[in-house]
Design a protein around this motif. Structure first.
Motif, PDB file in Angstrom:
ATOM      1  N   ILE A   1     -32.062 -65.549  28.668  1.00  0.00           N
ATOM      2  CA  ILE A   1     -32.654 -65.805  30.034  1.00  0.00           C
ATOM      3  C   ILE A   1     -34.251 -65.567  29.931  1.00  0.00           C
ATOM      4  CG2 ILE A   1     -32.698 -65.004  32.424  1.00  0.00           C
ATOM      5  CD1 ILE A   1     -29.920 -64.057  31.925  1.00  0.00           C
ATOM      6  N   GLN A   2     -34.795 -66.479  29.477  1.00  0.00           N
ATOM      7  CA  GLN A   2     -36.308 -66.456  29.141  1.00  0.00           C
ATOM      8  C   GLN A   2     -37.398 -66.893  30.336  1.00  0.00           C
ATOM      9  OE1 GLN A   2     -37.240 -64.661  26.019  1.00  0.00           O
ATOM     10  NE2 GLN A   2     -35.276 -64.433  26.258  1.00  0.00           N
ATOM     11  N   SER A   3     -36.905 -67.717  31.122  1.00  0.00           N
ATOM     12  CA  SER A   3     -37.737 -68.058  32.086  1.00  0.00           C
ATOM     13  C   SER A   3     -37.390 -67.637  33.411  1.00  0.00           C
ATOM     14  CB  SER A   3     -37.664 -69.725  32.426  1.00  0.00           C
ATOM     15  OG  SER A   3     -36.174 -69.911  32.879  1.00  0.00           O
ATOM     16  N   ASP A   4     -38.322 -67.501  34.400  1.00  0.00           N
ATOM     17  CA  ASP A   4     -38.030 -67.141  35.970  1.00  0.00           C
ATOM     18  C   ASP A   4     -37.198 -67.796  36.335  1.00  0.00           C
ATOM     19  OD1 ASP A   4     -40.126 -65.227  35.254  1.00  0.00           O
ATOM     20  OD2 ASP A   4     -41.739 -66.344  36.358  1.00  0.00           O
ATOM     21  N   LYS A   5     -36.994 -69.185  36.317  1.00  0.00           N
ATOM     22  CA  LYS A   5     -36.156 -69.787  36.943  1.00  0.00           C
ATOM     23  C   LYS A   5     -34.524 -69.380  36.416  1.00  0.00           C
ATOM     24  CE  LYS A   5     -34.672 -74.838  37.779  1.00  0.00           C
ATOM     25  NZ  LYS A   5     -35.035 -76.036  37.432  1.00  0.00           N
ATOM     26  N   ALA A   6     -34.494 -69.198  35.020  1.00  0.00           N
ATOM     27  CA  ALA A   6     -33.049 -68.909  34.567  1.00  0.00           C
ATOM     28  C   ALA A   6     -32.837 -67.539  35.184  1.00  0.00           C
ATOM     29  CB  ALA A   6     -33.065 -69.011  32.966  1.00  0.00           C
ATOM     30  N   LEU A   7     -34.015 -66.426  35.335  1.00  0.00           N
ATOM     31  CA  LEU A   7     -33.507 -65.269  35.742  1.00  0.00           C
ATOM     32  C   LEU A   7     -33.109 -65.262  37.336  1.00  0.00           C
ATOM     33  CD1 LEU A   7     -33.808 -62.049  35.307  1.00  0.00           C
ATOM     34  CD2 LEU A   7     -36.118 -62.256  36.044  1.00  0.00           C
ATOM     35  N   TYR A   8     -33.571 -66.167  38.127  1.00  0.00           N
ATOM     36  CA  TYR A   8     -33.575 -66.486  39.389  1.00  0.00           C
ATOM     37  C   TYR A   8     -32.029 -66.882  39.534  1.00  0.00           C
ATOM     38  CZ  TYR A   8     -33.397 -68.282  44.132  1.00  0.00           C
ATOM     39  OH  TYR A   8     -33.156 -68.392  45.599  1.00  0.00           O
ATOM     40  N   ALA A   9     -31.642 -67.736  38.590  1.00  0.00           N
ATOM     41  CA  ALA A   9     -30.328 -68.053  38.809  1.00  0.00           C
ATOM     42  C   ALA A   9     -29.125 -67.074  38.400  1.00  0.00           C
ATOM     43  CB  ALA A   9     -29.925 -69.404  37.935  1.00  0.00           C
ATOM     44  N   PHE A  10     -29.559 -66.346  37.358  1.00  0.00           N
ATOM     45  CA  PHE A  10     -28.600 -64.988  36.969  1.00  0.00           C
ATOM     46  C   PHE A  10     -28.623 -64.160  38.105  1.00  0.00           C
ATOM     47  CE2 PHE A  10     -28.683 -60.782  34.824  1.00  0.00           C
ATOM     48  CZ  PHE A  10     -27.451 -60.922  34.232  1.00  0.00           C
TER      49      PHE A  10
END
Length: 164
Positions: free
Chosen positions: A41-50
């Motif tokens: 989980i490297q991007s802010d978008k992926a973190l948001y989804a997580f």
């Protein structure tokens, strides 16, 4: 005897055990054996989804989160590993509160278990503002081994501090 600032409040025998581990240079090996993986989980978008997936799974009735990001300004010196906030703005005569979660950028390269523990901690603040019994019960509801991960995260921070 060197103070272990991330482990203050633990029992003296636990602290002594950690000091022995540090003395024989075993802290890195202990952490590597328990947490060998790094998350993707490297991007802010992926973190948001997580974060939203965890919120949906455990806190369906909690307010929606509007923004989630890695924050380079959160670090060990500020003793903030994650931050939750509600930014209130007036829009057209209505007061709108936007919920935000910020995670320290150092977790971009950490074990997935540590990232999950930080996110669970910040999500619990959506329901419980204070670090009280109800707060930690909620954390344990979302993550059964929350306390062990928190302790190991404190060991990880101790290791990082010693590397600097």
């Amino acid at each position: 005897m060197e103070p272990l600032r991330y482990l203050q409040g633990y029992a003296p025998e636990v602290l002594e055990s950690v000091r022995r581990l540090i003395a024989r240079d075993g802290l890195a090996d202990y952490l590597a054996s328990r947490y060998p993986q790094r998350h993707a989980i490297q991007s802010d978008k992926a973190l948001y989804a997580f974060v939203n997936e965890l919120r949906q799974r455990h806190l369906r009735n909690a307010p929606a989160i509007d923004k989630v990001l890695y924050d380079n300004r959160l670090d060990l010196t500020h003793r903030a590993l994650g931050l939750h906030s509600a930014v209130s703005r007036v829009q057209g005569g209505k007061l709108k509160a936007k919920k935000e979660i910020r995670v320290a950028a150092l977790f971009r390269h950490a074990a997935p278990e540590f990232l999950e523990m930080i996110v669970v901690h910040e999500l619990a603040h959506l329901k419980e503002a204070e670090h009280n019994k109800a707060f930690y019960q909620l954390c344990r509801h979302m993550l059964e081994d929350y306390h062990q991960r928190e302790f190991d995260l404190r060991l990880y921070l101790t290791w990082l501090e010693r590397q600097a």
